[in-house]
Design a protein around this motif. Sequence first.
Motif, PDB file in Angstrom:
ATOM      1  N   HIS A  57       0.850  -1.192   0.000  1.00  0.00           N
ATOM      2  CA  HIS A  57       0.000   0.000   0.000  1.00  0.00           C
ATOM      3  C   HIS A  57       0.885   1.241   0.000  1.00  0.00           C
ATOM      4  O   HIS A  57       1.958   1.250   0.618  1.00  0.00           O
ATOM      5  N   HIS A  59       0.892   3.784   1.638  1.00  0.00           N
ATOM      6  CA  HIS A  59       1.192   4.280   2.981  1.00  0.00           C
ATOM      7  C   HIS A  59       2.052   3.315   3.792  1.00  0.00           C
ATOM      8  O   HIS A  59       2.449   3.636   4.906  1.00  0.00           O
ATOM      9  N   ARG A  62       5.605   4.949   4.248  1.00  0.00           N
ATOM     10  CA  ARG A  62       5.611   6.319   4.759  1.00  0.00           C
ATOM     11  C   ARG A  62       5.016   6.419   6.155  1.00  0.00           C
ATOM     12  O   ARG A  62       5.472   7.200   6.977  1.00  0.00           O
ATOM     13  N   ARG A  63       3.989   5.625   6.440  1.00  0.00           N
ATOM     14  CA  ARG A  63       3.279   5.748   7.712  1.00  0.00           C
ATOM     15  C   ARG A  63       3.530   4.587   8.673  1.00  0.00           C
ATOM     16  O   ARG A  63       2.955   4.560   9.745  1.00  0.00           O
ATOM     17  N   ASN A  64       4.339   3.634   8.260  1.00  0.00           N
ATOM     18  CA  ASN A  64       4.596   2.489   9.127  1.00  0.00           C
ATOM     19  C   ASN A  64       6.091   2.378   9.406  1.00  0.00           C
ATOM     20  O   ASN A  64       6.829   1.753   8.645  1.00  0.00           O
ATOM     21  N   SER A  83       4.404  -0.455  -5.489  1.00  0.00           N
ATOM     22  CA  SER A  83       3.544   0.406  -4.691  1.00  0.00           C
ATOM     23  C   SER A  83       2.210   0.590  -5.409  1.00  0.00           C
ATOM     24  O   SER A  83       2.170   0.919  -6.596  1.00  0.00           O
ATOM     25  N   GLN A 141      -6.324  -2.641   4.715  1.00  0.00           N
ATOM     26  CA  GLN A 141      -5.792  -2.282   3.404  1.00  0.00           C
ATOM     27  C   GLN A 141      -5.552  -3.523   2.551  1.00  0.00           C
ATOM     28  O   GLN A 141      -5.874  -3.555   1.363  1.00  0.00           O
TER      29      GLN A 141
END
Length: 260
Positions: A57, A59, A62-64, A83, A141
């Motif tokens: 995903h 994210h 970037r977010r994990n 991605s 997700q």
Amino acid sequence: MAFDPVFSDDGDSAAAAASRGRSICPHGCGRPSRVCLCPHLPPSPIPTSTTVVILHHPHALRRNPLSTLPLLERSLSNLHLLSGRRLLPSSTTLLPPPSPNAVLLLYPSPGAADLASWCRSTPPSARASPTLLLLDGTWRQAKEMHAASLPFLSSLGVIPVALPVDSGVDGDSMFESELVVKKEPHKGCMSTMEAVARALRLLEPEGKGEEIEEAMLGVLRAMVAFQAEHLQNRTVKPRVKMRKKKELKREDQHSNARLM
């Protein structure tokens, strides 16, 4: 597999660490220097007969900050990260049309075959040089990515498989509690790196699979040990209890009634 992000200081992403003025490992693991994993990584990416393709995903990285994808990328030479939110014919040339080489989707769907059983029942010639496809993101997700990718996956003749789950094993990982990156939502959950390691043990030639698995799990154990040490020494402030608007309104009404 997929797992929800957990944010912590020592497990933070390289970009976030750099923005806070932290020293980043110059040797390539991309982690803060104090939790560098380079000594635990293979000297060079390990070659495999299995092609590993991971749709992650947008994210996921970037977010994990606890994503194991960067470590996987440093550990395996025949690994490809894509991605996106779904697979399409234009997504990649890595997934060929139906061919003698099996394309396996490692995802815990109801119709997925046990990977170990599939390996035992499939002739060596039919399971040589397979492609192992995984979805990486949070569980929600991954579920959405799977549903969105099904039309393309069906056209490829993809074989859905899953790793065996032993509900009697203690620990949040279905194999070893010391490999748990975070608290998982279900028994038998694991990180993407552990899932790939366990699958390669079964898919790679006898003897080589065990060596690859152990090398990858050594990296994961070191990462989990850093995280556990950080959490042990971390002072967590009590979380402020969120109050609903209805409760606040009732309290205001009760207070106004006493004033009248």
